[in-house]
Design a protein around this motif. Structure first.
Motif, PDB file in Angstrom:
ATOM      1  N   TYR A  32     -47.239 -22.091   2.535  1.00 39.93           N
ATOM      2  CA  TYR A  32     -46.533 -21.094   2.971  1.00 39.93           C
ATOM      3  C   TYR A  32     -46.279 -19.848   2.307  1.00 39.93           C
ATOM      4  O   TYR A  32     -46.797 -18.798   2.687  1.00 39.93           O
ATOM      5  CB  TYR A  32     -45.280 -21.530   3.819  1.00 39.93           C
ATOM      6  N   LEU A  33     -46.138 -20.032   1.124  1.00 41.48           N
ATOM      7  CA  LEU A  33     -45.730 -18.787   0.361  1.00 41.48           C
ATOM      8  C   LEU A  33     -47.144 -18.138  -0.031  1.00 41.48           C
ATOM      9  O   LEU A  33     -47.139 -16.940  -0.183  1.00 41.48           O
ATOM     10  CB  LEU A  33     -44.998 -19.472  -0.957  1.00 41.48           C
ATOM     11  N   LEU A  34     -48.126 -18.972  -0.302  1.00 43.78           N
ATOM     12  CA  LEU A  34     -49.423 -18.307  -0.609  1.00 43.78           C
ATOM     13  C   LEU A  34     -49.785 -17.455   0.697  1.00 43.78           C
ATOM     14  O   LEU A  34     -50.569 -16.374   0.223  1.00 43.78           O
ATOM     15  CB  LEU A  34     -50.441 -19.350  -0.786  1.00 43.78           C
ATOM     16  N   GLU A  35     -49.561 -17.944   1.801  1.00 45.24           N
ATOM     17  CA  GLU A  35     -49.795 -16.777   2.831  1.00 45.24           C
ATOM     18  C   GLU A  35     -48.754 -15.831   3.420  1.00 45.24           C
ATOM     19  O   GLU A  35     -48.895 -14.791   3.761  1.00 45.24           O
ATOM     20  CB  GLU A  35     -50.195 -17.793   4.426  1.00 45.24           C
ATOM     21  N   ASN A  36     -47.543 -16.026   2.772  1.00 43.89           N
ATOM     22  CA  ASN A  36     -46.390 -15.206   3.053  1.00 43.89           C
ATOM     23  C   ASN A  36     -45.707 -14.843   1.754  1.00 43.89           C
ATOM     24  O   ASN A  36     -44.193 -15.326   1.682  1.00 43.89           O
ATOM     25  CB  ASN A  36     -45.499 -15.845   3.969  1.00 43.89           C
ATOM     26  N   PRO A  37     -46.220 -14.084   0.851  1.00 44.50           N
ATOM     27  CA  PRO A  37     -45.323 -13.836  -0.414  1.00 44.50           C
ATOM     28  C   PRO A  37     -44.307 -13.257  -0.444  1.00 44.50           C
ATOM     29  O   PRO A  37     -43.350 -13.334  -1.226  1.00 44.50           O
ATOM     30  CB  PRO A  37     -46.726 -13.496  -1.408  1.00 44.50           C
ATOM     31  N   GLN A  38     -43.784 -12.628   0.906  1.00 43.49           N
ATOM     32  CA  GLN A  38     -42.938 -11.632   1.033  1.00 43.49           C
ATOM     33  C   GLN A  38     -41.626 -12.382   1.036  1.00 43.49           C
ATOM     34  O   GLN A  38     -40.572 -11.981   0.898  1.00 43.49           O
ATOM     35  CB  GLN A  38     -43.009 -10.737   2.237  1.00 43.49           C
ATOM     36  N   GLN A  92     -44.020 -42.022 -13.919  1.00 40.84           N
ATOM     37  CA  GLN A  92     -43.363 -40.939 -13.609  1.00 40.84           C
ATOM     38  C   GLN A  92     -43.886 -39.699 -14.699  1.00 40.84           C
ATOM     39  O   GLN A  92     -44.138 -38.708 -13.929  1.00 40.84           O
ATOM     40  CB  GLN A  92     -41.935 -40.763 -13.939  1.00 40.84           C
ATOM     41  N   LEU A  93     -44.266 -40.038 -15.818  1.00 37.14           N
ATOM     42  CA  LEU A  93     -44.701 -38.859 -16.500  1.00 37.14           C
ATOM     43  C   LEU A  93     -45.984 -38.221 -16.140  1.00 37.14           C
ATOM     44  O   LEU A  93     -46.358 -37.289 -16.104  1.00 37.14           O
ATOM     45  CB  LEU A  93     -44.965 -39.371 -17.884  1.00 37.14           C
ATOM     46  N   LYS A  94     -46.845 -39.419 -15.707  1.00 29.92           N
ATOM     47  CA  LYS A  94     -48.127 -39.002 -15.128  1.00 29.92           C
ATOM     48  C   LYS A  94     -48.030 -38.238 -13.862  1.00 29.92           C
ATOM     49  O   LYS A  94     -48.668 -37.132 -13.478  1.00 29.92           O
ATOM     50  CB  LYS A  94     -48.889 -40.281 -14.632  1.00 29.92           C
ATOM     51  N   GLN A  95     -47.132 -38.649 -12.820  1.00 32.55           N
ATOM     52  CA  GLN A  95     -46.832 -37.865 -11.880  1.00 32.55           C
ATOM     53  C   GLN A  95     -46.249 -36.351 -12.025  1.00 32.55           C
ATOM     54  O   GLN A  95     -46.622 -35.336 -11.369  1.00 32.55           O
ATOM     55  CB  GLN A  95     -45.796 -38.478 -10.968  1.00 32.55           C
ATOM     56  N   PHE A  96     -45.384 -36.382 -12.950  1.00 34.10           N
ATOM     57  CA  PHE A  96     -44.799 -34.947 -13.428  1.00 34.10           C
ATOM     58  C   PHE A  96     -45.814 -34.250 -14.010  1.00 34.10           C
ATOM     59  O   PHE A  96     -45.719 -33.098 -13.690  1.00 34.10           O
ATOM     60  CB  PHE A  96     -43.525 -35.194 -14.323  1.00 34.10           C
ATOM     61  N   GLN A  97     -46.639 -34.615 -14.870  1.00 31.98           N
ATOM     62  CA  GLN A  97     -47.738 -33.784 -15.351  1.00 31.98           C
ATOM     63  C   GLN A  97     -48.727 -33.275 -14.450  1.00 31.98           C
ATOM     64  O   GLN A  97     -49.186 -32.177 -14.377  1.00 31.98           O
ATOM     65  CB  GLN A  97     -48.545 -34.644 -16.387  1.00 31.98           C
ATOM     66  N   PHE A  98     -49.036 -34.087 -13.396  1.00 25.04           N
ATOM     67  CA  PHE A  98     -49.842 -33.842 -12.146  1.00 25.04           C
ATOM     68  C   PHE A  98     -49.204 -32.516 -11.531  1.00 25.04           C
ATOM     69  O   PHE A  98     -49.921 -31.631 -11.352  1.00 25.04           O
ATOM     70  CB  PHE A  98     -50.142 -35.125 -11.403  1.00 25.04           C
ATOM     71  N   MET A  99     -47.953 -32.849 -11.108  1.00 24.38           N
ATOM     72  CA  MET A  99     -47.345 -31.742 -10.338  1.00 24.38           C
ATOM     73  C   MET A  99     -47.295 -30.387 -11.275  1.00 24.38           C
ATOM     74  O   MET A  99     -47.354 -29.479 -10.653  1.00 24.38           O
ATOM     75  CB  MET A  99     -46.012 -32.187  -9.924  1.00 24.38           C
ATOM     76  N   HIS A 100     -46.816 -30.488 -12.528  1.00 23.48           N
ATOM     77  CA  HIS A 100     -46.946 -29.412 -13.375  1.00 23.48           C
ATOM     78  C   HIS A 100     -48.210 -28.511 -13.353  1.00 23.48           C
ATOM     79  O   HIS A 100     -48.287 -27.417 -13.176  1.00 23.48           O
ATOM     80  CB  HIS A 100     -46.542 -29.682 -14.984  1.00 23.48           C
ATOM     81  N   ILE A 101     -49.130 -29.198 -13.477  1.00 22.41           N
ATOM     82  CA  ILE A 101     -50.713 -28.797 -13.492  1.00 22.41           C
ATOM     83  C   ILE A 101     -51.005 -28.029 -11.962  1.00 22.41           C
ATOM     84  O   ILE A 101     -51.530 -27.063 -11.918  1.00 22.41           O
ATOM     85  CB  ILE A 101     -51.785 -29.635 -13.511  1.00 22.41           C
ATOM     86  N   GLN A 102     -50.538 -28.757 -11.064  1.00 25.41           N
ATOM     87  CA  GLN A 102     -50.502 -28.331  -9.508  1.00 25.41           C
ATOM     88  C   GLN A 102     -50.245 -26.973  -9.673  1.00 25.41           C
ATOM     89  O   GLN A 102     -50.290 -25.722  -9.107  1.00 25.41           O
ATOM     90  CB  GLN A 102     -50.177 -29.124  -8.567  1.00 25.41           C
ATOM     91  N   TYR A 103     -48.689 -26.749 -10.093  1.00 22.72           N
ATOM     92  CA  TYR A 103     -47.921 -25.496  -9.901  1.00 22.72           C
ATOM     93  C   TYR A 103     -48.498 -24.424 -10.815  1.00 22.72           C
ATOM     94  O   TYR A 103     -48.440 -23.408 -10.388  1.00 22.72           O
ATOM     95  CB  TYR A 103     -46.184 -25.776 -10.271  1.00 22.72           C
ATOM     96  N   MET A 104     -49.049 -24.779 -12.011  1.00 20.68           N
ATOM     97  CA  MET A 104     -49.636 -23.941 -12.739  1.00 20.68           C
ATOM     98  C   MET A 104     -50.904 -23.208 -12.224  1.00 20.68           C
ATOM     99  O   MET A 104     -50.876 -21.946 -12.253  1.00 20.68           O
ATOM    100  CB  MET A 104     -49.984 -24.587 -14.181  1.00 20.68           C
ATOM    101  N   GLN A 105     -51.797 -23.870 -11.217  1.00 18.88           N
ATOM    102  CA  GLN A 105     -52.601 -23.542 -10.908  1.00 18.88           C
ATOM    103  C   GLN A 105     -52.403 -22.510  -9.802  1.00 18.88           C
ATOM    104  O   GLN A 105     -53.188 -21.467  -9.422  1.00 18.88           O
ATOM    105  CB  GLN A 105     -53.572 -24.857 -10.256  1.00 18.88           C
ATOM    106  N   LEU A 106     -51.393 -22.941  -8.881  1.00 16.56           N
ATOM    107  CA  LEU A 106     -50.687 -21.836  -7.822  1.00 16.56           C
ATOM    108  C   LEU A 106     -50.424 -20.674  -8.653  1.00 16.56           C
ATOM    109  O   LEU A 106     -50.451 -19.790  -8.067  1.00 16.56           O
ATOM    110  CB  LEU A 106     -49.565 -22.670  -7.287  1.00 16.56           C
ATOM    111  N   TRP A 107     -49.545 -20.885  -9.580  1.00 19.65           N
ATOM    112  CA  TRP A 107     -48.963 -19.550 -10.246  1.00 19.65           C
ATOM    113  C   TRP A 107     -50.025 -18.580 -10.803  1.00 19.65           C
ATOM    114  O   TRP A 107     -50.070 -17.551 -10.781  1.00 19.65           O
ATOM    115  CB  TRP A 107     -48.139 -20.086 -11.353  1.00 19.65           C
ATOM    116  N   GLN A 153     -48.496 -14.882  -8.804  1.00 23.31           N
ATOM    117  CA  GLN A 153     -47.522 -15.152  -9.837  1.00 23.31           C
ATOM    118  C   GLN A 153     -46.089 -15.217  -8.985  1.00 23.31           C
ATOM    119  O   GLN A 153     -45.353 -14.119  -9.095  1.00 23.31           O
ATOM    120  CB  GLN A 153     -47.607 -14.205 -10.764  1.00 23.31           C
ATOM    121  N   LEU A 154     -45.732 -16.051  -8.272  1.00 22.56           N
ATOM    122  CA  LEU A 154     -44.296 -16.127  -7.628  1.00 22.56           C
ATOM    123  C   LEU A 154     -43.505 -16.828  -8.275  1.00 22.56           C
ATOM    124  O   LEU A 154     -43.817 -17.759  -8.919  1.00 22.56           O
ATOM    125  CB  LEU A 154     -44.823 -16.773  -6.169  1.00 22.56           C
TER     126      LEU A 154
END
Length: 171
Positions: free
Chosen positions: A56-62, A120-135, A139-140
């Protein structure tokens, strides 16, 4: 039908207190539901997951500032503090080793803690990578908040692995 004798015992004071205490999972669920409810009210969109918040934020950054505020005020970004306070031995090698339980039980718990933390570490590292790619796409503030959260969760989870391995090496 076979009747089994002696399978029920009275709970200790500690067990009763634990049973009466707030459930962190219930609290986390309530926070998550509150966040999503507020975002649905703001957006007018049927958002049910954090993945949908990102899309949603990618489409509505406002709406980045308002959604970021919702997350910051919810307590979601600091929820990890509950486990650190309730279970400091998860993160502290010496505190884990000093637990007043039989050696065999300590080793069993340490193995389970290590395995759980490594998953859990694998899951958290995966999520970190995902949010880095989104950022990197946009840059929200919301993505930056999630990146900081997952960096903290990775740090804490590495402490859990280290504490468990310390116990396994020294118990």
């Amino acid at each position: 039908m076979v009747q089994i004798e002696g399978c029920i015992r009275s709970a200790s004071v500690e067990e009763i207190e634990f049973a009466k205490s707030d459930s962190p999972l219930d609290k986390q669920t309530a926070i998550t539901n509150s966040i999503l409810r507020e975002i649905r009210a703001l957006s007018g969109v049927d958002i049910q997951t954090f993945e949908q918040v990102s899309a949603y934020l990618l489409e509505n950054p406002q709406h980045d500032q308002e959604i970021s505020r919702i997350f910051q005020e919810s307590g979601y970004l600091y929820f990890w503090q509950i486990d650190v306070q309730k279970n400091p031995w998860h993160y502290d090698s010496e505190a884990f080793l000093a637990l007043d339980v039989p050696r065999s039980q300590k080793i069993e718990v340490a193995n389970a803690q290590r395995d759980s933390a490594e998953n859990q570490l694998k899951q958290f590292q995966f999520m970190h990578i995902q949010y880095m790619q989104l950022w990197q796409k946009m840059q929200l503030q919301y993505f930056a908040l999630e990146i900081a959260l997952y960096l903290k969760l990775i740090e804490l989870t590495k402490s859990r692995v280290a504490a468990a391995e310390y116990v396994l090496a020294n118990a």
